[in-house]
Design an enzyme around this catalytic site. Structure first.
Site, mmCIF file in Angstrom:
data_model
loop_
_atom_site.group_PDB
_atom_site.id
_atom_site.type_symbol
_atom_site.label_atom_id
_atom_site.label_comp_id
_atom_site.label_asym_id
_atom_site.label_seq_id
_atom_site.Cartn_x
_atom_site.Cartn_y
_atom_site.Cartn_z
ATOM 1 N N CYS A 381 0.835 -1.201 0.000
ATOM 2 C CA CYS A 381 0.000 0.000 0.000
ATOM 3 C C CYS A 381 0.870 1.252 0.000
ATOM 4 C CB CYS A 381 -0.976 -0.036 1.176
ATOM 5 S SG CYS A 381 -2.377 1.105 0.989
ATOM 6 N N HIS A 515 -3.578 -5.120 0.166
ATOM 7 C CA HIS A 515 -3.088 -5.665 1.439
ATOM 8 C C HIS A 515 -3.170 -7.192 1.422
ATOM 9 C CE1 HIS A 515 -2.675 -1.951 3.868
ATOM 10 N NE2 HIS A 515 -3.583 -1.480 3.034
ATOM 11 N N GLU A 517 -1.716 -9.326 3.217
ATOM 12 C CA GLU A 517 -1.682 -9.934 4.549
ATOM 13 C C GLU A 517 -3.069 -10.292 5.059
ATOM 14 O OE1 GLU A 517 -1.662 -5.411 5.442
ATOM 15 O OE2 GLU A 517 -1.020 -6.786 3.859
#
Length: 543
Positions: A381, A515, A517
């Protein structure tokens, strides 16, 4: 009808209710049941999207664009069930909806009150879209007795009366502290917490007792006697060596068996080989790498909770232990010597997402170090945006910056005011509200089939990943950046928004606007984190 399990906490916060809910759901799932977990957050914010990470930890984002509590990350990682908008509710959102209805006249002139209007809204939330489920686990944030949590407790009390004890179960998570001076565990805080619950009309069915030392049978029997539960319903919960050992530990203590006993259900023993395998990979690594995370909120690890877990998952995929070094980006704004001293021991450098100008020059310096020293780099990001600004400066655009940090003659990164969403064109005014106005949720990206990232994704040319950002890399700078070696290897389907950049001449240099994750799970590590850790392992063998 789905059976409801309500999870509350007492004595103090941070006892691990979210992890407990995720672990219990995983155990029920391992027995063949269909589960979903929901979170009640009593605070008045509509969602955590505008809250400081130091106040609330990370903001978790779902596929359908909800900004939610970080516990939803635990829920997804432990069950593999993707959360959605309907799985996290706050007092703020409930009151916002009720006041909007009152202004429209939907209540036909009735007096709008906490009971029944607020409590009815909470009950509707708990029971919505549960037809195809066996169990719905509902976690109540905060601790029993909190003023803002009282409407939620009252709503759950009403649900027990309406659905019956045979369809509801209350699990109360409490603390049994160890007093070192006396050399004793003390049960009185648990007794008081349960008394507070019963005073609000709820008798807990199961007590999960967090303690630092073994809970003797005598103390277990004492808690059962004074708290009016079965001795078997007093479940010790000692600290686990790692969070992925918690389901196995709770199963060994009989938590899932006691829940089934409460509901009068029988089921085969749970299939837990997946969890034993995860714990084995975590506890018996064959290698080790150190990853430097250069961020803004490194003083509170919960601010990067999903990132931390995704790196652990990447280590599991490579049979390696990942040691994370949290590095404050502001220290890299002092001198090149300071940068080298901090980053030279790192086998990989990761710059995560964030908002605001503070620390950004330090992040750019970390990107430059990774590029020049050929250290594996992963930007997420804002981290990708910093990589693009650093790349533009290296290409001779000295004034390259972001409009997020103020007016600039070279807006390599600028605010996004419109984009194509799932429902068509979405717009945002530059001076508008901050909450809920970003590009949120899952969006598709098209990958260059010859890119490193496409290879990491197993040859895929189209992916779907979750976003949470307000600014975008300006595509007008693409030619200048690619000429200097920073390739745009992933774009939005319309070709306008850069999603992924990489440097083909670098061992691993990848920046992503999304993102990743948020979609990594212990039994399904995200390929970008697996690839990053693999590159870090290779780098560790060269230094």
């Amino acid at each position: 009808m789905a059976r409801h399990i309500f999870i509350t906490g007492g004595v103090v916060s941070s006892l691990g209710k979210g992890l407990m809910a995720a672990s219990l759901a995983a155990l029920l799932q391992a027995r063949g049941f269909r589960v979903r977990i929901r979170k009640f957050d009593p605070y008045l914010n509509v969602d955590p999207g505008t809250m400081s990470p130091y106040q609330h930890g990370e903001v978790f984002v779902t596929d359908d664009g909800a900004e939610a509590d970080l516990d939803l990350g635990h829920y997804e990682r432990f069950t593999g069930v993707s959360a959605h908008q309907g799985d996290n509710i706050t007092s703020g959102r409930i009151y916002q909806d009720i006041i909007a209805k009152e202004r429209r006249g939907d209540y036909l002139g009735a007096t709008v009150q906490v009971i029944p209007h607020v409590t009815d809204a909470i009950k509707n939330f708990a029971q919505a879209d549960t037809e195809d489920l066996d169990f719905v686990l509902c976690e109540v944030g905060g601790t029993v007795g909190d003023i803002e949590g009282l409407p939620f407790i009252e709503a759950l009390r009403q649900m027990r009366n309406e659905l019956g004890r045979e369809n509801t179960c209350f699990v109360h998570v409490t603390l049994v502290p160890y007093i070192a001076a006396a050399g004793e565990l003390k049960t009185k805080p648990t007794q008081h917490s349960v008394r507070e619950m019963t005073g609000l009309g709820i008798q807990p069915d199961i007590l999960l007792c967090r303690c630092e030392h073994e809970l003797p049978e005598s103390e277990r029997a004492k808690i059962a006697l004074f708290c009016n539960v079965r001795r078997e319903a007093v479940i010790p919960a000692l600290d686990a060596p790692n969070i992925y050992a918690v389901p196995l530990q709770y199963h060994a203590e009989g938590l899932d068996a006691e829940v089934l006993h409460h509901f009068g259900l029988n089921s085969p023993a749970p299939e837990l080989s997946r969890w034993t395998g995860i714990v084995d990979r975590f506890q018996n690594p064959e290698g080790e790498v150190t990853i430097g995370v250069v961020g803004k909120y490194v003083g509170l690890p919960d601010a990067y909770k999903s990132l931390n877990e995704a790196l652990v998952h990447g280590g599991m995929a490579n049979k390696a232990k990942v040691k994370i070094k949290w590095l404050d980006a502001e220290i890299f704004e002092q001198s090149d010597a300071e940068i080298a001293h901090a980053l030279e021991p790192m086998h990989g450098i990761l710059v995560p997402g964030g908002f605001g100008e503070r620390g950004t020059e330090g992040k750019i310096a970390a990107v430059r170090f990774a590029r020049e020293r050929k250290v594996p780099f992963f930007g997420i990001c804002l981290g990708m945006q910093m990589a693009c600004i650093e790349g533009a400066r290296a290409a001779g655009i000295a004034a390259a910056s972001s409009t997020e940090f103020g007016p600039t003659d070279e807006p390599v990164v600028g605010i996004i005011t419109e984009w194509m969403g799932k429902e068509g064109l979405e717009t945002r005014a530059e001076g508008g509200d901050l909450g809920g106005t970003m590009r949120l949720g899952a969006y598709t990206a098209k990958l260059d089939g010859n890119s490193q990232v496409s290879s990491i994704y197993g040859g895929a040319t189209e992916i779907s990943e979750r976003h949470r950002h307000r600014y975008e890399v300006n595509g007008k700078y693409r030619d200048a950046l690619e000429k200097d070696g920073l390739i745009f290897s992933g774009m939005s389907p319309d070709g306008l928004l850069p999603e992924i950049v990489e440097r083909p001449d670098h061992p691993f240099f990848v920046g992503v606007q999304f993102h990743p994750e948020l979609k990594s799970r212990p039994f399904e590590p995200h390929p970008l984190f697996s690839g990053f850790v693999a590159a870090a392992l290779q780098h560790s063998r060269l230094v």
